[in-house]
Design an enzyme around this catalytic site. Structure first.
Site, PDB file in Angstrom:
ATOM      1  N   TYR A   1     -12.932  -1.538  12.640  1.00  0.00           N
ATOM      2  CA  TYR A   1     -13.379  -0.393  11.839  1.00  0.00           C
ATOM      3  C   TYR A   1     -14.841  -0.050  12.028  1.00  0.00           C
ATOM      4  O   TYR A   1     -15.220   1.105  12.126  1.00  0.00           O
ATOM      5  CB  TYR A   1     -13.128  -0.656  10.348  1.00  0.00           C
ATOM      6  CG  TYR A   1     -11.672  -0.586   9.986  1.00  0.00           C
ATOM      7  CD1 TYR A   1     -11.093   0.620   9.623  1.00  0.00           C
ATOM      8  CD2 TYR A   1     -10.855  -1.716  10.042  1.00  0.00           C
ATOM      9  CE1 TYR A   1      -9.747   0.707   9.311  1.00  0.00           C
ATOM     10  CE2 TYR A   1      -9.504  -1.638   9.726  1.00  0.00           C
ATOM     11  CZ  TYR A   1      -8.963  -0.430   9.365  1.00  0.00           C
ATOM     12  OH  TYR A   1      -7.625  -0.336   9.065  1.00  0.00           O
TER      13      TYR A   1
ATOM     14  N   ARG B   1       3.694  -0.041  13.110  1.00  0.00           N
ATOM     15  CA  ARG B   1       3.378  -1.377  12.578  1.00  0.00           C
ATOM     16  C   ARG B   1       3.460  -1.333  11.057  1.00  0.00           C
ATOM     17  O   ARG B   1       2.787  -0.516  10.427  1.00  0.00           O
ATOM     18  CB  ARG B   1       1.978  -1.791  13.018  1.00  0.00           C
ATOM     19  CG  ARG B   1       1.501  -3.088  12.389  1.00  0.00           C
ATOM     20  CD  ARG B   1       0.145  -3.565  12.933  1.00  0.00           C
ATOM     21  NE  ARG B   1      -0.229  -4.793  12.265  1.00  0.00           N
ATOM     22  CZ  ARG B   1      -1.222  -4.903  11.388  1.00  0.00           C
ATOM     23  NH1 ARG B   1      -2.005  -3.892  11.103  1.00  0.00           N
ATOM     24  NH2 ARG B   1      -1.463  -6.053  10.804  1.00  0.00           N
TER      25      ARG B   1
ATOM     26  N   HIS C   1       0.890  -9.319   4.888  1.00  0.00           N
ATOM     27  CA  HIS C   1      -0.259  -8.428   4.688  1.00  0.00           C
ATOM     28  C   HIS C   1      -0.664  -8.533   3.215  1.00  0.00           C
ATOM     29  O   HIS C   1      -0.586  -7.567   2.463  1.00  0.00           O
ATOM     30  CB  HIS C   1       0.089  -7.000   5.106  1.00  0.00           C
ATOM     31  CG  HIS C   1      -1.109  -6.129   5.397  1.00  0.00           C
ATOM     32  ND1 HIS C   1      -1.256  -5.414   6.574  1.00  0.00           N
ATOM     33  CD2 HIS C   1      -2.199  -5.839   4.667  1.00  0.00           C
ATOM     34  CE1 HIS C   1      -2.391  -4.724   6.536  1.00  0.00           C
ATOM     35  NE2 HIS C   1      -2.979  -4.963   5.388  1.00  0.00           N
TER      36      HIS C   1
ATOM     37  N   GLU D   1      -5.562   2.040  -1.329  1.00  0.00           N
ATOM     38  CA  GLU D   1      -6.598   1.276  -0.631  1.00  0.00           C
ATOM     39  C   GLU D   1      -6.979   0.059  -1.503  1.00  0.00           C
ATOM     40  O   GLU D   1      -8.100  -0.093  -1.948  1.00  0.00           O
ATOM     41  CB  GLU D   1      -7.785   2.179  -0.291  1.00  0.00           C
ATOM     42  CG  GLU D   1      -8.947   1.517   0.432  1.00  0.00           C
ATOM     43  CD  GLU D   1      -8.608   0.730   1.698  1.00  0.00           C
ATOM     44  OE1 GLU D   1      -7.525   0.931   2.281  1.00  0.00           O
ATOM     45  OE2 GLU D   1      -9.433  -0.106   2.074  1.00  0.00           O
ATOM     46  N   TRP D   2      -5.979  -0.767  -1.753  1.00  0.00           N
ATOM     47  CA  TRP D   2      -6.139  -2.009  -2.504  1.00  0.00           C
ATOM     48  C   TRP D   2      -6.898  -1.753  -3.804  1.00  0.00           C
ATOM     49  O   TRP D   2      -6.580  -0.787  -4.501  1.00  0.00           O
ATOM     50  CB  TRP D   2      -6.785  -3.083  -1.603  1.00  0.00           C
ATOM     51  CG  TRP D   2      -5.951  -3.292  -0.352  1.00  0.00           C
ATOM     52  CD1 TRP D   2      -6.278  -2.915   0.922  1.00  0.00           C
ATOM     53  CD2 TRP D   2      -4.642  -3.885  -0.254  1.00  0.00           C
ATOM     54  NE1 TRP D   2      -5.255  -3.246   1.800  1.00  0.00           N
ATOM     55  CE2 TRP D   2      -4.245  -3.840   1.108  1.00  0.00           C
ATOM     56  CE3 TRP D   2      -3.760  -4.459  -1.179  1.00  0.00           C
ATOM     57  CZ2 TRP D   2      -3.016  -4.340   1.551  1.00  0.00           C
ATOM     58  CZ3 TRP D   2      -2.538  -4.962  -0.734  1.00  0.00           C
ATOM     59  CH2 TRP D   2      -2.190  -4.895   0.621  1.00  0.00           C
TER      60      TRP D   2
ATOM     61  N   ASN E   1      -2.030 -10.749   8.625  1.00  0.00           N
ATOM     62  CA  ASN E   1      -3.012  -9.692   8.788  1.00  0.00           C
ATOM     63  C   ASN E   1      -4.349 -10.137   8.197  1.00  0.00           C
ATOM     64  O   ASN E   1      -4.452 -10.414   7.012  1.00  0.00           O
ATOM     65  CB  ASN E   1      -2.572  -8.412   8.067  1.00  0.00           C
ATOM     66  CG  ASN E   1      -3.610  -7.304   8.235  1.00  0.00           C
ATOM     67  OD1 ASN E   1      -3.776  -6.777   9.336  1.00  0.00           O
ATOM     68  ND2 ASN E   1      -4.328  -6.951   7.175  1.00  0.00           N
ATOM     69  N   GLU E   2      -5.377 -10.190   9.046  1.00  0.00           N
ATOM     70  CA  GLU E   2      -6.763 -10.358   8.603  1.00  0.00           C
ATOM     71  C   GLU E   2      -6.977 -11.521   7.630  1.00  0.00           C
ATOM     72  O   GLU E   2      -7.337 -11.327   6.469  1.00  0.00           O
ATOM     73  CB  GLU E   2      -7.267  -9.069   7.941  1.00  0.00           C
ATOM     74  CG  GLU E   2      -7.226  -7.866   8.848  1.00  0.00           C
ATOM     75  CD  GLU E   2      -7.915  -6.644   8.244  1.00  0.00           C
ATOM     76  OE1 GLU E   2      -8.134  -6.627   7.016  1.00  0.00           O
ATOM     77  OE2 GLU E   2      -8.240  -5.717   8.995  1.00  0.00           O
TER      78      GLU E   2
ATOM     79  N   GLU F   1      -5.274  -1.950  14.132  1.00  0.00           N
ATOM     80  CA  GLU F   1      -5.753  -0.995  13.125  1.00  0.00           C
ATOM     81  C   GLU F   1      -7.078  -0.411  13.578  1.00  0.00           C
ATOM     82  O   GLU F   1      -7.928  -1.117  14.124  1.00  0.00           O
ATOM     83  CB  GLU F   1      -5.987  -1.656  11.745  1.00  0.00           C
ATOM     84  CG  GLU F   1      -4.743  -2.014  10.978  1.00  0.00           C
ATOM     85  CD  GLU F   1      -5.043  -2.659   9.624  1.00  0.00           C
ATOM     86  OE1 GLU F   1      -6.082  -2.339   9.006  1.00  0.00           O
ATOM     87  OE2 GLU F   1      -4.228  -3.494   9.205  1.00  0.00           O
TER      88      GLU F   1
ATOM     89  N   ASN G   1      -8.087  -5.657  14.535  1.00  0.00           N
ATOM     90  CA  ASN G   1      -8.369  -4.501  13.681  1.00  0.00           C
ATOM     91  C   ASN G   1      -9.859  -4.226  13.762  1.00  0.00           C
ATOM     92  O   ASN G   1     -10.672  -5.109  13.480  1.00  0.00           O
ATOM     93  CB  ASN G   1      -7.993  -4.789  12.229  1.00  0.00           C
ATOM     94  CG  ASN G   1      -6.491  -4.963  12.046  1.00  0.00           C
ATOM     95  OD1 ASN G   1      -5.710  -4.723  12.961  1.00  0.00           O
ATOM     96  ND2 ASN G   1      -6.095  -5.377  10.854  1.00  0.00           N
TER      97      ASN G   1
ATOM     98  N   TRP H   1      -4.897   3.469  11.668  1.00  0.00           N
ATOM     99  CA  TRP H   1      -4.774   3.178  10.238  1.00  0.00           C
ATOM    100  C   TRP H   1      -5.200   4.428   9.501  1.00  0.00           C
ATOM    101  O   TRP H   1      -6.358   4.776   9.570  1.00  0.00           O
ATOM    102  CB  TRP H   1      -5.639   1.985   9.803  1.00  0.00           C
ATOM    103  CG  TRP H   1      -5.375   1.720   8.345  1.00  0.00           C
ATOM    104  CD1 TRP H   1      -6.035   2.261   7.272  1.00  0.00           C
ATOM    105  CD2 TRP H   1      -4.324   0.891   7.802  1.00  0.00           C
ATOM    106  NE1 TRP H   1      -5.444   1.830   6.099  1.00  0.00           N
ATOM    107  CE2 TRP H   1      -4.407   0.999   6.399  1.00  0.00           C
ATOM    108  CE3 TRP H   1      -3.319   0.098   8.380  1.00  0.00           C
ATOM    109  CZ2 TRP H   1      -3.511   0.320   5.559  1.00  0.00           C
ATOM    110  CZ3 TRP H   1      -2.456  -0.562   7.536  1.00  0.00           C
ATOM    111  CH2 TRP H   1      -2.560  -0.457   6.137  1.00  0.00           C
TER     112      TRP H   1
ATOM    113  N   GLN I   1       0.798  -1.220   0.000  1.00  0.00           N
ATOM    114  CA  GLN I   1       0.000   0.000   0.000  1.00  0.00           C
ATOM    115  C   GLN I   1       0.836   1.279   0.000  1.00  0.00           C
ATOM    116  O   GLN I   1       0.341   2.328  -0.382  1.00  0.00           O
ATOM    117  CB  GLN I   1      -0.948   0.002   1.205  1.00  0.00           C
ATOM    118  CG  GLN I   1      -1.998  -1.099   1.105  1.00  0.00           C
ATOM    119  CD  GLN I   1      -2.972  -1.068   2.262  1.00  0.00           C
ATOM    120  OE1 GLN I   1      -2.734  -1.671   3.297  1.00  0.00           O
ATOM    121  NE2 GLN I   1      -4.077  -0.354   2.112  1.00  0.00           N
TER     122      GLN I   1
END
Ligand code: GBH
Length: 451
Positions: free
Chosen positions: A294, A78, A122, A407-408, A166-167, A352, A292, A400, A21
């Site tokens: 959101y 991180r 990630h 953003e991907w 990650n996730e 995050e 994480n 984050w 990213q």
């Protein structure tokens, strides 16, 4: 009298990023391509045709970015390692120049009193490993452990905090079920196998760390609490299914050594009979868990949808971010209390938390005003403080993200940064949220009292 919002001594104040990213120069200095290099260069998959070719140019501007961290007063940072910079083919030959980049970054962080928190994966799997089946291949657990070992040997003398994945849910759901992120598959049969191999890989890396490492290692989950849209039994059941799919599919095997029963029915014929011994590898004791957080989801039963597609009910009266996510800070404490009650007193880092809001592409003045992000940050930090008061062992917070970044597949238009990035000049400008976060950090949280 207001109770002080000072955070416990030793609490880490951080910001987070991920390699693909922010870094740019994905093939520099002998790096091999990753599945994101391939995905981003496949026409039609990325918003506006954006790619990570340059991104925030962090690979070349890392020293400047460490100074931004210093300006914030961060005590931890991180970031993730791009596996194919270090092992261009994913296994075997080590690329010293790739490793050097991360070694220099770690040294620079330490010189500035910033504790590195390193994520091994990630989402940017080496493309050479995807050619061998990627996470569908059972050998992926060994590949990952080999890579992890290279990193431990190189950096564990200086890195006190490691996380494996990650996730994993995002990889399974976005990468293999919905095709919205790399490698872009849409296959129900693959999804549970990928879950299983990701978790085996994480367990194998934790086991390798017990042999090699001297500090602490954990894994990062995205947890999103699910609330029923009504008291109807159908909505309650749909809520439980959504929770099993997104949350306990990952937390239960790692922390209890079993998959939630609901999964077999949810995946139907696609659910395999996993060897029981695998669960022993998956259930490697971790030193901490990264969460994480959101947003939440309010769930309504929708029999017209496939079982794994929970129907979210929009909460129109509430604030939503540019990615369409509801701002719901109560979900953070609900999640932390649920986690503690289910799994006991595992130390937790909030690895995050953040929000995309509209910020102008070009920064006009010395500060970009982002009142909604300031509000988001304050609400979540105050709520986190309440969770600590309620006895949850939270050791740190990572915003984050440090910088606006890729953003991907949504590209550069969705901006999560504390620092604004002008992607044509690479100029970084602090947003008001960065200045506010710096005040909060300097006061160890006490400044939240005035908010
Ligand atoms: C993280 O994933 C990633 O780790 C990071 O790389 C990424 O840039 C960052 O967050 C921002 O996206 O559509 O309302 O049902 C985020 C995981 C999972 C959070 C899906 C939001 C959907 C909410 N996301 N979830 S909703």
């Amino acid at each position: 009298m207001t109770r002080s919002l000072r955070f416990p001594d030793g609490f880490l104040w951080g910001a987070a990023t991920a390699a693909y990213q922010i870094e740019g120069s994905p093939l520099a200095d002998g790096a091999g391509p990753s599945i994101w290099e391939r995905f981003a260069h496949t026409p039609g998959l990325m918003a506006d045709g954006d790619t990570g070719d340059i991104a925030c140019d962090h690979y070349r501007r890392h020293a400047e970015d460490v100074r931004l961290m210093q300006a914030l007063g961060l005590t931890s940072y991180r970031f993730s390692i791009a596996w194919s910079r270090v092992l261009p083919e994913g296994t075997g030959r080590v690329n010293a120049k790739g490793l050097d980049f991360y070694a220099r970054l770690v040294d620079d962080l330490l010189e500035h009193g910033i504790t590195p928190n390193v994520t091994l994966f990630h989402w940017d799997l080496p493309a050479a490993l995807d050619d061998r089946g990627g996470w569908l291949n059972r050998d992926s657990a060994d590949w990952f452990a080999e890579y992890a070992q290279v990193m431990f040997r190189a950096l564990d003398d200086r890195v006190p905090l490691w996380t494996t994945l990650n996730e994993p849910w995002v990889v399974v759901d976005g990468g293999y079920l919905r095709g919205t992120i790399a490698p872009g598959h849409r296959n129900l049969y693959e999804a549970p196998r990928v879950t299983h191999n990701l978790l085996r890989a994480s367990g194998a890396a934790v086991a390798a760390y017990r042999a090699e490492g001297r500090h602490r290692i954990g894994v990062v989950f995205n947890l999103e609490p699910k609330y029923p849209a009504s008291t109807r039994q159908e909505d309650r059941d749909a809520t439980r299914r959504a929770h099993a799919y997104m949350n306990t599919q990952f937390t239960d095997p790692v922390l209890r050594g079993v998959y939630p029963e609901a999964l077999a029915a949810l995946y139907g014929a696609a659910w395999p009979d996993f060897p029981a011994a695998d669960l022993e590898c998956i259930r490697q004791p971790v030193d901490f868990v990264g969460i994480n957080y959101y947003t939440r989801q309010v769930v309504r039963d929708d029999p017209t949808q496939p079982p794994l597609r929970a129907a979210g009910v929009p909460q129109r009266q509430r604030t939503h971010t540019e990615t369409g996510w509801e701002v719901y800070e109560q979900g953070l404490i609900d999640t932390l209390l649920w986690f503690r009650d289910r799994y006991g007193t595992v130390p937790v880092y909030l690895t995050e938390n953040g929000a995309a809001f509209y910020d102008p592409p070009q920064a006009a003045g010395p500060v970009v005003e982002d009142p909604l992000r300031v509000d988001y940050l304050e609400r979540h930090l105050k709520t986190l403080r309440r969770a600590i008061d309620a006895g949850v062992d939270v050791r740190g917070y990572y915003a984050w993200s440090l910088l606006d970044n890729l953003e991907w597949s949504l590209g550069f238009a969705k901006r999560f940064g504390l620092y604004h990035v002008d992607f044509s000049t690479q100029r970084r400008t602090p947003k008001r949220s960065a200045l506010r976060y710096a005040q909060i950090i300097a006061s160890h949280g006490a400044a939240l009292d005035e908010a």
